[in-house]
Scaffold this motif. Structure first.
Motif, PDB file in Angstrom:
ATOM      1  N   THR A 141      42.379  30.133  41.850  1.00  0.00           N
ATOM      2  CA  THR A 141      43.723  30.088  41.295  1.00  0.00           C
ATOM      3  C   THR A 141      44.668  29.747  42.442  1.00  0.00           C
ATOM      4  N   THR A 142      45.953  29.992  42.294  1.00  0.00           N
ATOM      5  CA  THR A 142      46.876  29.747  43.400  1.00  0.00           C
ATOM      6  C   THR A 142      46.952  30.996  44.276  1.00  0.00           C
ATOM      7  N   LEU A 143      47.244  30.794  45.549  1.00  0.00           N
ATOM      8  CA  LEU A 143      47.334  31.941  46.450  1.00  0.00           C
ATOM      9  C   LEU A 143      48.464  32.879  46.051  1.00  0.00           C
ATOM     10  N   SER A 144      49.528  32.343  45.440  1.00  0.00           N
ATOM     11  CA  SER A 144      50.643  33.194  45.028  1.00  0.00           C
ATOM     12  C   SER A 144      50.221  34.178  43.938  1.00  0.00           C
ATOM     13  N   VAL A 145      49.297  33.773  43.062  1.00  0.00           N
ATOM     14  CA  VAL A 145      48.808  34.675  42.020  1.00  0.00           C
ATOM     15  C   VAL A 145      48.052  35.841  42.646  1.00  0.00           C
ATOM     16  N   LEU A 146      47.346  35.578  43.728  1.00  0.00           N
ATOM     17  CA  LEU A 146      46.565  36.638  44.367  1.00  0.00           C
ATOM     18  C   LEU A 146      47.448  37.748  44.912  1.00  0.00           C
ATOM     19  N   ASP A 147      48.694  37.413  45.222  1.00  0.00           N
ATOM     20  CA  ASP A 147      49.623  38.435  45.722  1.00  0.00           C
ATOM     21  C   ASP A 147      50.090  39.367  44.609  1.00  0.00           C
ATOM     22  N   GLU A 148      49.930  38.925  43.356  1.00  0.00           N
ATOM     23  CA  GLU A 148      50.447  39.695  42.223  1.00  0.00           C
ATOM     24  C   GLU A 148      49.351  40.340  41.377  1.00  0.00           C
ATOM     25  N   VAL A 149      48.096  40.060  41.698  1.00  0.00           N
ATOM     26  CA  VAL A 149      47.010  40.520  40.841  1.00  0.00           C
ATOM     27  C   VAL A 149      46.864  42.044  40.888  1.00  0.00           C
ATOM     28  N   ASN A 150      46.470  42.619  39.758  1.00  0.00           N
ATOM     29  CA  ASN A 150      46.253  44.064  39.682  1.00  0.00           C
ATOM     30  C   ASN A 150      45.043  44.451  40.543  1.00  0.00           C
ATOM     31  N   PRO A 151      45.177  45.480  41.374  1.00  0.00           N
ATOM     32  CA  PRO A 151      44.058  45.909  42.232  1.00  0.00           C
ATOM     33  C   PRO A 151      42.793  46.280  41.454  1.00  0.00           C
ATOM     34  N   ASP A 152      42.908  46.488  40.161  1.00  0.00           N
ATOM     35  CA  ASP A 152      41.729  46.822  39.361  1.00  0.00           C
ATOM     36  C   ASP A 152      40.625  45.777  39.484  1.00  0.00           C
ATOM     37  N   ILE A 153      41.023  44.514  39.703  1.00  0.00           N
ATOM     38  CA  ILE A 153      39.997  43.470  39.786  1.00  0.00           C
ATOM     39  C   ILE A 153      39.113  43.673  41.010  1.00  0.00           C
ATOM     40  N   TYR A 154      39.694  44.178  42.091  1.00  0.00           N
ATOM     41  CA  TYR A 154      38.911  44.426  43.302  1.00  0.00           C
ATOM     42  C   TYR A 154      37.994  45.629  43.104  1.00  0.00           C
ATOM     43  N   HIS A 155      38.497  46.655  42.409  1.00  0.00           N
ATOM     44  CA  HIS A 155      37.661  47.820  42.099  1.00  0.00           C
ATOM     45  C   HIS A 155      36.493  47.404  41.202  1.00  0.00           C
ATOM     46  N   TYR A 156      36.798  46.532  40.240  1.00  0.00           N
ATOM     47  CA  TYR A 156      35.748  46.082  39.321  1.00  0.00           C
ATOM     48  C   TYR A 156      34.650  45.354  40.086  1.00  0.00           C
ATOM     49  N   LEU A 157      35.045  44.439  40.964  1.00  0.00           N
ATOM     50  CA  LEU A 157      34.058  43.662  41.714  1.00  0.00           C
ATOM     51  C   LEU A 157      33.234  44.542  42.649  1.00  0.00           C
ATOM     52  N   GLN A 158      33.886  45.506  43.279  1.00  0.00           N
ATOM     53  CA  GLN A 158      33.176  46.429  44.172  1.00  0.00           C
ATOM     54  C   GLN A 158      32.148  47.248  43.393  1.00  0.00           C
ATOM     55  N   ASN A 159      32.525  47.658  42.194  1.00  0.00           N
ATOM     56  CA  ASN A 159      31.642  48.507  41.395  1.00  0.00           C
ATOM     57  C   ASN A 159      30.473  47.748  40.769  1.00  0.00           C
ATOM     58  N   ILE A 160      30.722  46.505  40.395  1.00  0.00           N
ATOM     59  CA  ILE A 160      29.666  45.760  39.715  1.00  0.00           C
ATOM     60  C   ILE A 160      28.729  45.057  40.698  1.00  0.00           C
ATOM     61  N   ALA A 161      29.175  44.853  41.921  1.00  0.00           N
ATOM     62  CA  ALA A 161      28.384  44.097  42.906  1.00  0.00           C
ATOM     63  C   ALA A 161      26.943  44.593  43.050  1.00  0.00           C
ATOM     64  N   PRO A 162      26.713  45.913  43.127  1.00  0.00           N
ATOM     65  CA  PRO A 162      25.317  46.368  43.282  1.00  0.00           C
ATOM     66  C   PRO A 162      24.432  46.115  42.063  1.00  0.00           C
ATOM     67  N   HIS A 163      25.042  45.778  40.920  1.00  0.00           N
ATOM     68  CA  HIS A 163      24.299  45.669  39.677  1.00  0.00           C
ATOM     69  C   HIS A 163      24.079  44.228  39.208  1.00  0.00           C
ATOM     70  N   VAL A 164      24.577  43.245  39.964  1.00  0.00           N
ATOM     71  CA  VAL A 164      24.359  41.848  39.589  1.00  0.00           C
ATOM     72  C   VAL A 164      23.353  41.224  40.540  1.00  0.00           C
ATOM     73  N   ARG A 165      22.646  40.227  40.044  1.00  0.00           N
ATOM     74  CA  ARG A 165      21.661  39.545  40.896  1.00  0.00           C
ATOM     75  C   ARG A 165      22.352  38.639  41.897  1.00  0.00           C
ATOM     76  N   ARG A 166      23.434  37.977  41.433  1.00  0.00           N
ATOM     77  CA  ARG A 166      24.165  37.054  42.297  1.00  0.00           C
ATOM     78  C   ARG A 166      25.653  37.163  42.013  1.00  0.00           C
ATOM     79  N   MET A 167      26.446  36.971  43.049  1.00  0.00           N
ATOM     80  CA  MET A 167      27.885  36.926  42.896  1.00  0.00           C
ATOM     81  C   MET A 167      28.407  35.785  43.752  1.00  0.00           C
ATOM     82  N   GLY A 168      29.414  35.091  43.239  1.00  0.00           N
ATOM     83  CA  GLY A 168      29.919  33.957  43.999  1.00  0.00           C
ATOM     84  C   GLY A 168      31.340  33.599  43.637  1.00  0.00           C
ATOM     85  N   SER A 169      31.800  32.510  44.225  1.00  0.00           N
ATOM     86  CA  SER A 169      33.176  32.077  43.996  1.00  0.00           C
ATOM     87  C   SER A 169      33.248  30.563  43.974  1.00  0.00           C
ATOM     88  N   VAL A 170      34.277  30.079  43.314  1.00  0.00           N
ATOM     89  CA  VAL A 170      34.595  28.659  43.306  1.00  0.00           C
ATOM     90  C   VAL A 170      35.974  28.512  43.932  1.00  0.00           C
TER      91      VAL A 170
END
Length: 353
Positions: free
Chosen positions: A111-140
């Motif tokens: 997305t745009t970098l400006s959106v990242l400044d406004e995103v709800n911290p819940d998304i980071y908690h979600y990624l931290q919590n789900i990371a051990p349970h997925v086979r692969r994680m990545g980004s575009v």
């Protein structure tokens, strides 16, 4: 206290549903659940590209029941309808708050970098919590910034859009950012470069899952190279944008820009700023993130790329004007940095024909 409790609840929810759903659907069907995680102002191709790779694979696997992909568009917000950077509304099947299935592979779209400044911290908690349970994680593309802020890229070699690679490296110094590859595999994390690089990554994941013949078939169907030649850096400048350079670095850039055809030494740069060579080199690395010699090399590379794009000068003449001894030296510079020869670069990007 509230966030700690919420975090634990979310973690328990993910863990419980992951175990339950793997038994219920993942192990039985053999289908792999792919989540494409999107935020407002998402780049459409960051989603559409990988989506078409995975769903195209399903068409070629239709004679093999219970094999292939379920692809889900998931919102990184509490809203199921989000708007892309081009203004197109996107209807997500789920949000990070209501995923009720196991996840095999999760890719975070850019997305745009400006959106990242406004995103709800819940998304980071979600990624931290789900990371051990997925086979692969990545980004575009810029999705790498989200994984980095979640602390999931520390100590890993990663890539992102060439335009934002320096910003990513400076913002998260524990990362090893490499601008060259279209994607990087540092298991279990996969990061890809700008926009269309998400398709390169998706084809690699497909090959990993079902083999090269199927990945090649999908690539042909989508009129893509299974593996593109060259490097992502061929599309951008070797140096960061002038506007984001420090005042100290700008002084050196302005000093050298019209002198690249001359013999330039570190002593010359240091003398210009009335500094000792040792102190100048130390400060320059701190301000620019690279040695003076590497900075000069990148300036010459950028000038050569510009001349190849916008002039019909011979490669020997371009080498001379960029301060290189001959065409062989220029070719070595190109192959080292962008994995293309000057002639290949000119053929791909020249605008004078």
């Amino acid at each position: 206290m509230f966030f700690v409790i919420a975090d634990k609840i979310l973690s328990l929810y993910i863990c419980t549903h992951t175990e339950r759903d793997m038994k219920k659907e993942g192990r039985k069907t053999g289908m792999k659940n792919i989540v494409l995680l999107a935020l407002p102002e998402v780049q459409l191709l960051d989603i559409a590209g990988p989506w078409d790779v995975f769903t195209s694979a399903n068409r070629f696997l239709n004679d093999k029941q219970d094999s292939g992909y379920h692809v889900y568009l998931v919102s990184g917000t509490s809203e199921k309808v989000i708007y892309s950077g081009s203004g197109m509304p996107l209807s997500c099947s789920h949000t990070i708050y209501d995923i009720d299935f196991s996840v095999d592979t999760l890719l975070v779209a850019g997305t745009t970098l400006s959106v990242l400044d406004e995103v709800n911290p819940d998304i980071y908690h979600y990624l931290q919590n789900i990371a051990p349970h997925v086979r692969r994680m990545g980004s575009v593309c810029v999705g790498a910034f989200i994984l980095a802020k979640a602390g999931l890229l520390d100590g890993k070699q990663v890539t992102t859009h060439w335009k934002f690679a320096d910003t990513l490296q400076k913002s998260y110094p524990k990362l090893d950012v490499n601008i060259n590859p279209f994607f990087i595999r540092d298991r279990p994390i996969y990061t890809s470069g700008g926009v269309s690089s998400g398709m390169d990554l998706a084809l690699a994941l497909l090959e990993e899952d079902f083999g090269k013949p199927l990945a090649a078939e999908v690539a042909r169907h989508l009129v893509l190279y299974l593996k593109r030649s060259g490097a992502q850096s061929q599309f951008g400048n070797a140096l960061p944008e002038y506007e984001i350079m420090s005042p100290f670095t700008k002084q050196i850039r302005d000093l050298l820009k019209d002198k690249l055809g001359e013999a330039i030494t570190v002593e010359y740069m240091a003398e210009f700023l009335h500094m000792s060579v040792r102190n100048f080199s130390r400060v320059f690395v701190k301000e620019s993130g690279m040695t003076p010699g590497r900075f000069l090399e990148k300036m010459r590379l950028d000038q050569a790329k510009n001349m190849l794009e916008y002039t019909d000068m011979s490669i020997d003449m371009i080498a001379d004007k960029c301060g290189l001894s001959n065409a062989v030296s220029l070719s070595r510079l190109f192959l080292k940095n962008i994995s293309l020869s000057p002639a290949q670069y000119r053929k791909a990007f020249n605008t004078t024909e």
